[in-house]
Design a protein around this motif. Structure first.
Motif, PDB file in Angstrom:
ATOM      1  N   THR A   4      24.957  37.440  35.663  1.00 17.16           N
ATOM      2  CA  THR A   4      25.176  38.731  36.291  1.00 17.16           C
ATOM      3  C   THR A   4      25.489  39.815  35.268  1.00 17.16           C
ATOM      4  N   LEU A   5      25.692  39.439  34.024  1.00 16.42           N
ATOM      5  CA  LEU A   5      25.979  40.397  32.971  1.00 16.42           C
ATOM      6  C   LEU A   5      25.069  40.134  31.796  1.00 16.42           C
ATOM      7  N   ALA A   6      24.795  41.192  31.041  1.00 15.48           N
ATOM      8  CA  ALA A   6      24.066  41.005  29.796  1.00 15.48           C
ATOM      9  C   ALA A   6      24.937  40.229  28.829  1.00 15.48           C
ATOM     10  N   ALA A   7      24.287  39.491  27.919  1.00 19.29           N
ATOM     11  CA  ALA A   7      25.046  38.722  26.940  1.00 19.29           C
ATOM     12  C   ALA A   7      25.949  39.643  26.140  1.00 19.29           C
ATOM     13  N   GLY A   8      27.187  39.178  25.908  1.00 16.33           N
ATOM     14  CA  GLY A   8      28.125  39.940  25.119  1.00 16.33           C
ATOM     15  C   GLY A   8      28.921  40.947  25.900  1.00 16.33           C
ATOM     16  N   GLU A   9      28.788  40.945  27.245  1.00 19.70           N
ATOM     17  CA  GLU A   9      29.529  41.884  28.065  1.00 19.70           C
ATOM     18  C   GLU A   9      30.406  41.119  29.041  1.00 19.70           C
ATOM     19  N   ARG A  10      31.591  41.667  29.325  1.00 17.76           N
ATOM     20  CA  ARG A  10      32.537  41.032  30.219  1.00 17.76           C
ATOM     21  C   ARG A  10      32.814  41.940  31.397  1.00 17.76           C
ATOM     22  N   GLU A  11      32.984  41.329  32.579  1.00 15.36           N
ATOM     23  CA  GLU A  11      33.223  42.105  33.778  1.00 15.36           C
ATOM     24  C   GLU A  11      34.554  42.846  33.710  1.00 15.36           C
ATOM     25  N   THR A  12      34.523  44.145  33.973  1.00 12.47           N
ATOM     26  CA  THR A  12      35.745  44.940  34.118  1.00 12.47           C
ATOM     27  C   THR A  12      35.526  45.955  35.229  1.00 12.47           C
ATOM     28  N   GLY A  13      35.132  45.472  36.414  1.00 10.96           N
ATOM     29  CA  GLY A  13      34.856  46.374  37.515  1.00 10.96           C
ATOM     30  C   GLY A  13      33.572  47.124  37.267  1.00 10.96           C
ATOM     31  N   GLN A  14      33.622  48.460  37.225  1.00 14.32           N
ATOM     32  CA  GLN A  14      32.427  49.266  37.043  1.00 14.32           C
ATOM     33  C   GLN A  14      32.061  49.435  35.574  1.00 14.32           C
ATOM     34  N   SER A  15      32.958  49.076  34.660  1.00 14.22           N
ATOM     35  CA  SER A  15      32.679  49.218  33.241  1.00 14.22           C
ATOM     36  C   SER A  15      32.482  47.857  32.605  1.00 14.22           C
ATOM     37  N   LEU A  16      31.860  47.854  31.417  1.00 14.58           N
ATOM     38  CA  LEU A  16      31.601  46.611  30.700  1.00 14.58           C
ATOM     39  C   LEU A  16      32.167  46.729  29.294  1.00 14.58           C
ATOM     40  N   ASP A  17      32.867  45.702  28.860  1.00 14.57           N
ATOM     41  CA  ASP A  17      33.403  45.659  27.505  1.00 14.57           C
ATOM     42  C   ASP A  17      32.543  44.728  26.669  1.00 14.57           C
ATOM     43  N   VAL A  18      32.186  45.160  25.452  1.00 18.32           N
ATOM     44  CA  VAL A  18      31.466  44.293  24.528  1.00 18.32           C
ATOM     45  C   VAL A  18      32.488  43.366  23.883  1.00 18.32           C
ATOM     46  N   VAL A  19      32.224  42.062  23.931  1.00 19.87           N
ATOM     47  CA  VAL A  19      33.172  41.082  23.408  1.00 19.87           C
ATOM     48  C   VAL A  19      32.434  40.076  22.544  1.00 19.87           C
ATOM     49  N   ASP A  20      33.189  39.302  21.821  1.00 18.68           N
ATOM     50  CA  ASP A  20      32.643  38.218  21.011  1.00 18.68           C
ATOM     51  C   ASP A  20      33.124  36.904  21.606  1.00 18.68           C
ATOM     52  N   THR A  21      32.207  36.108  22.118  1.00 17.45           N
ATOM     53  CA  THR A  21      32.575  34.883  22.818  1.00 17.45           C
ATOM     54  C   THR A  21      33.345  33.927  21.922  1.00 17.45           C
ATOM     55  N   ALA A  22      32.892  33.760  20.683  1.00 15.09           N
ATOM     56  CA  ALA A  22      33.574  32.831  19.783  1.00 15.09           C
ATOM     57  C   ALA A  22      35.015  33.267  19.544  1.00 15.09           C
ATOM     58  N   ASP A  23      35.231  34.555  19.317  1.00 14.74           N
ATOM     59  CA  ASP A  23      36.600  35.043  19.096  1.00 14.74           C
ATOM     60  C   ASP A  23      37.472  34.815  20.328  1.00 14.74           C
ATOM     61  N   LEU A  24      36.916  35.062  21.515  1.00 17.16           N
ATOM     62  CA  LEU A  24      37.676  34.840  22.744  1.00 17.16           C
ATOM     63  C   LEU A  24      38.093  33.382  22.867  1.00 17.16           C
ATOM     64  N   GLU A  25      37.152  32.475  22.653  1.00 11.68           N
ATOM     65  CA  GLU A  25      37.442  31.057  22.823  1.00 11.68           C
ATOM     66  C   GLU A  25      38.376  30.537  21.737  1.00 11.68           C
ATOM     67  N   ASN A  26      38.220  31.042  20.535  1.00 11.06           N
ATOM     68  CA  ASN A  26      39.041  30.553  19.424  1.00 11.06           C
ATOM     69  C   ASN A  26      40.467  31.094  19.451  1.00 11.06           C
ATOM     70  N   ALA A  27      40.742  32.011  20.363  1.00  9.40           N
ATOM     71  CA  ALA A  27      42.114  32.479  20.532  1.00  9.40           C
ATOM     72  C   ALA A  27      42.980  31.431  21.227  1.00  9.40           C
ATOM     73  N   ALA A  28      42.353  30.468  21.888  1.00  7.01           N
ATOM     74  CA  ALA A  28      43.083  29.461  22.662  1.00  7.01           C
ATOM     75  C   ALA A  28      43.660  28.376  21.760  1.00  7.01           C
ATOM     76  N   GLU A  29      44.834  27.882  22.148  1.00  2.61           N
ATOM     77  CA  GLU A  29      45.511  26.824  21.395  1.00  2.61           C
ATOM     78  C   GLU A  29      45.369  25.445  22.022  1.00  2.61           C
ATOM     79  N   LEU A  30      45.001  25.382  23.293  1.00  5.99           N
ATOM     80  CA  LEU A  30      44.855  24.097  23.973  1.00  5.99           C
ATOM     81  C   LEU A  30      43.571  24.088  24.787  1.00  5.99           C
ATOM     82  N   ALA A  31      43.006  22.896  24.929  1.00  9.47           N
ATOM     83  CA  ALA A  31      41.781  22.738  25.704  1.00  9.47           C
ATOM     84  C   ALA A  31      41.899  21.515  26.605  1.00  9.47           C
TER      85      ALA A  31
END
Length: 328
Positions: A4-31
């Motif tokens: 539902t979104l172009a690659a590299g974009e995250r849902e924020t209602g009517q606006s879209l934020d460009v994000v880096d998937t690897a950075d988002l996932e690597n912020a986590a300490e537990l899986a």
């Protein structure tokens, strides 16, 4: 369902934020990784629809999760790799999981918030028997949490079929070959990291797993024992431009060293990925369920995707469960 979104974009209602998937996932300490086998007395499609649109959306109401994805797996593909002596690429049908939930937590405090919620304590575990026939869940601690080494797809809210061939490769260690820590280092540094540099590799995430004893997720009425003796000590999520790349990757891995460490490699194609939570925020699929989102997109009802409407319908969950956690 298409993304539902172009690659590299995250849902924020009517606006879209460009994000880096690897950075988002690597912020986590537990899986948390769970291997699921569906109930044999129900059609596969019923189990998968229930998993995504009934069971899955309950996770989107629980604070503490940073990411929650559901990976639908196809049958093991031993034909994708060249023969390596003493390594098995075959898996008995009974041992092949049908689905794999994968959850990330930013910290142990977030995990505690998640685990202390009534939905996570009682409702979700008690619901599992409605579609799961067997489950084995493993929690990777901060010292052994996985890493996303490369992600050129960059779609943190993927919904539906991956845009390129994607696989979950599960590794069975050779008995007595090395310590758990040594096996994890080998998996990361000698397999996953070199693979991440290949020009035709689109995504690599490596997830070391602790030895399986008893499922980390309590699910009354669902057996927790593994179907056979070949339990996994780690897995790699691998997305490539074409299937043929897998053979090239293994051919470039030192066969003798691989045979010393690994007894079996099981390769499960990922048919579909459904992201319920991304960066601490429920996706539209997590809020509404996939059929509703598909219908909204088909009808062109953009107003139904606005922040204002979603906020009226779902309240605090729309603003992000990470924010909800900080308010409680």
């Amino acid at each position: 369902m298409a993304t539902t979104l172009a690659a590299g974009e995250r849902e924020t209602g009517q606006s879209l934020d460009v994000v880096d998937t690897a950075d988002l996932e690597n912020a986590a300490e537990l899986a948390l990784t769970a291997f699921c086998w569906w109930r044999a007395d129900l059609p596969r499609e019923v189990c998968e629809a229930y998993w995504r649109d009934v069971h899955g959306i309950m996770f989107a109401r629980v604070p503490g999760l940073w990411q929650y994805r559901q990976l639908r797996l196809a049958a093991n593909r031993p034909d994708l790799f060249p023969t390596v002596q003493t390594i098995s690429f075959d898996a008995p049908d009974v041992a092949q999981p049908h689905g794999m939930p994968h959850a990330l937590f930013l910290s142990e405090a977030d995990l505690a918030v998640f685990g202390g919620n009534p939905l996570a304590q009682e409702t979700i575990p008690n619901d599992a028997h409605n579609f799961i026939g067997r489950i084995g869940a493993l929690l990777s601690p901060p010292s052994g949490v996985g890493r996303t080494l490369v992600d050129r797809i960059n779609d943190p809210a993927m919904q539906g079929s991956p845009p390129v061939p994607t696989f979950v490769l599960c590794f069975v260690p050779r008995t007595g070959a090395a310590s758990v820590e040594a096996f994890h280092r080998y998996l990361t540094e000698h397999i996953a990291r070199p693979w991440s540099g290949h020009p035709d590799v689109m995504r690599v995430r490596v997830e070391p797993l602790p030895p399986y004893d008893l499922s980390a997720m309590r699910s009354p009425g669902v057996p927790h024992q593994w179907p056979n003796d070949e339990t996994y000590l780690g897995w790699i999520e691998l997305a490539v431009r074409t299937e043929g790349v897998l053979g090239d990757l293994l051919a470039g891995t030192a066969a003798d060293e691989l045979a010393e460490q690994v007894m079996a490699v099981h390769t499960y194609p990922v048919r579909e990925v459904y992201t319920i939570i991304s960066a601490g925020r429920p996706t539209e699929v997590g809020l509404r369920g996939c059929p509703a989102v598909q219908t909204i997109i088909a009808a062109g009802a953009s107003n139904q995707r606005s922040e204002a409407v979603l906020n009226l319908l779902f309240g605090d969950a729309v603003r992000g469960l990470d924010r909800l956690r900080r308010q409680t």
